[in-house]
Design an enzyme around this catalytic site. Structure first.
Site, mmCIF file in Angstrom:
data_model
loop_
_atom_site.group_PDB
_atom_site.id
_atom_site.type_symbol
_atom_site.label_atom_id
_atom_site.label_comp_id
_atom_site.label_asym_id
_atom_site.label_seq_id
_atom_site.Cartn_x
_atom_site.Cartn_y
_atom_site.Cartn_z
ATOM 1 N N GLU A 185 4.466 -0.650 1.765
ATOM 2 C CA GLU A 185 4.690 -0.990 0.351
ATOM 3 C C GLU A 185 4.615 -2.491 0.084
ATOM 4 O OE1 GLU A 185 8.519 0.454 -0.870
ATOM 5 O OE2 GLU A 185 8.112 2.519 -0.297
ATOM 6 N N GLU A 237 0.833 -1.198 0.000
ATOM 7 C CA GLU A 237 0.000 0.000 0.000
ATOM 8 C C GLU A 237 0.870 1.252 0.000
ATOM 9 O OE1 GLU A 237 0.737 1.549 2.941
ATOM 10 O OE2 GLU A 237 1.717 -0.286 3.607
#
Length: 347
Positions: A313, A172
């Protein structure tokens, strides 16, 4: 019935039992490899084969901006979200370095950056809008937007399935998304927000009470009663995308490796919406974000590592893939006592 309520694929428990028995025949004391044994056993049940595989990895990073960022809950400006999406596509981010190392399929799913992002082969344009609304003032998204974001997650899971992936990692990116994740967890677990908020991108300790107060006021404002409502009122498009992806992966039989705090908040809500997905979720690491340990405890989840990471991430999960691959290699390639001519325990 909405697609995300349909049951996950059943784990082949008989294969798990066979894999557990097979572990006892390998040239080591029982349990000597700790969680590595459990990883191999669980993967055998997920894949329905005694000797699981773990070479084809799929990574989807979901990105979106958050309206609540205007409340000053992040140390970085919102422009960073779109700038990082470009960085992902160009291969300069931590997760892209790790994805290359793993030879993984990699994509960025843009669900709603405020600033424009040029088309790129590795960027999936699934924009729902220019980020969510400020959830401290109104619902983060409409019901239609929520459904769109869930479907974007499902689509990512289907792409992983089409590529015959052995493992799905969801990452994300979204400035202020630790605020959204903390709000989701606080609302669902009925915990004080101050117990869940952390520095995120770099807030100082004296800024955390304000972050918690904003979350508490938002929870009081919305009075959401179930996980879908909580997600609509307090979530981000990228977090909803993760929820949809986790559920869809479990439904189609793709194991998921959950990353850190934000990804675990998504897993918490996904499992609340559809409890049948639980066996398909592996937890990679314990984030340095202080609230993560409470989420893991609520999920009764045992992460494989704790090395102080909190980047997001999907990077922590990507690091843990090699550990899981070691678990599979040991399970598949170690000699049995009979093969090696080694005497077994007399007990």
């Amino acid at each position: 019935m909405s697609w995300y309520l349909e049951n996950a694929k059943s784990i082949e428990t008989e294969l798990e039992v066979q894999a557990q028995q097979y572990q006892l025949t390998l040239t080591k004391p029982p349990g000597a490899l700790g969680q590595l044994e459990h990883v191999a056993i669980r993967l055998a049940g997920c894949q329905g084969q005694l000797h699981p595989e773990l070479s084809n990895i799929h990574i989807s990073v979901f990105a979106s901006d958050h309206g609540v960022a205007q409340q000053g809950v992040s140390a970085f400006p919102q422009a960073v979200t779109s700038e990082m999406v470009k960085n992902f596509a160009q291969g300069g981010a931590a997760i892209t370095v790790l994805a290359k190392q793993l030879n993984a399929q990699f994509e960025v799913v843009n669900l709603g950056t405020i600033f424009p992002v040029d088309a790129h082969d590795q960027i999936v344009d699934a924009r729902i809008g220019s980020g969510t609304k400020d959830f401290s003032q109104e619902k983060a998204m409409s019901q239609a937007e929520l459904q769109q974001a869930l479907l974007a997650g499902q689509s990512a899971a289907l792409r992983a399935k089409q590529r015959e992936s052995h493992l799905f990692i969801g990452g994300e990116m979204g400035i202020a998304n630790t605020t959204s994740a903390s709000a989701l967890a606080a609302a669902y677990l009925n915990l004080p927000a101050i117990e869940l908020v952390g520095p995120g991108t770099g807030l100082s300790a004296d800024q955390l009470p304000k972050k918690a107060q904003i979350i508490e006021a938002a929870i009081e404002l919305h009075q959401a009663n179930n996980p879908i409502e909580i997600l609509q009122c307090l979530g981000g498009f990228e977090i909803v995308g993760l929820v949809g992806a986790y559920i869809a992966c479990a439904q189609q039989g793709t194991p998921v490796l959950v990353d850190g705090f934000i990804s675990t908040a998504a897993a918490l809500i996904a499992q609340a919406i559809n409890p049948s997905i639980k066996p398909w979720l592996f937890y990679s690491h314990q984030s340095h974000e202080p609230g993560h340990i409470k989420l893991l405890a609520a999920l009764n989840a045992q992460p494989l590592l704790n090395i102080g990471m909190r980047l997001g991430e999907g990077s922590g999960a990507a690091v843990v893939v090699s550990l899981m691959q070691s678990a599979v290699a040991l399970h598949n390639e170690m000699a049995t006592f009979a093969q090696a001519g080694v005497s077994e325990s007399e007990d």
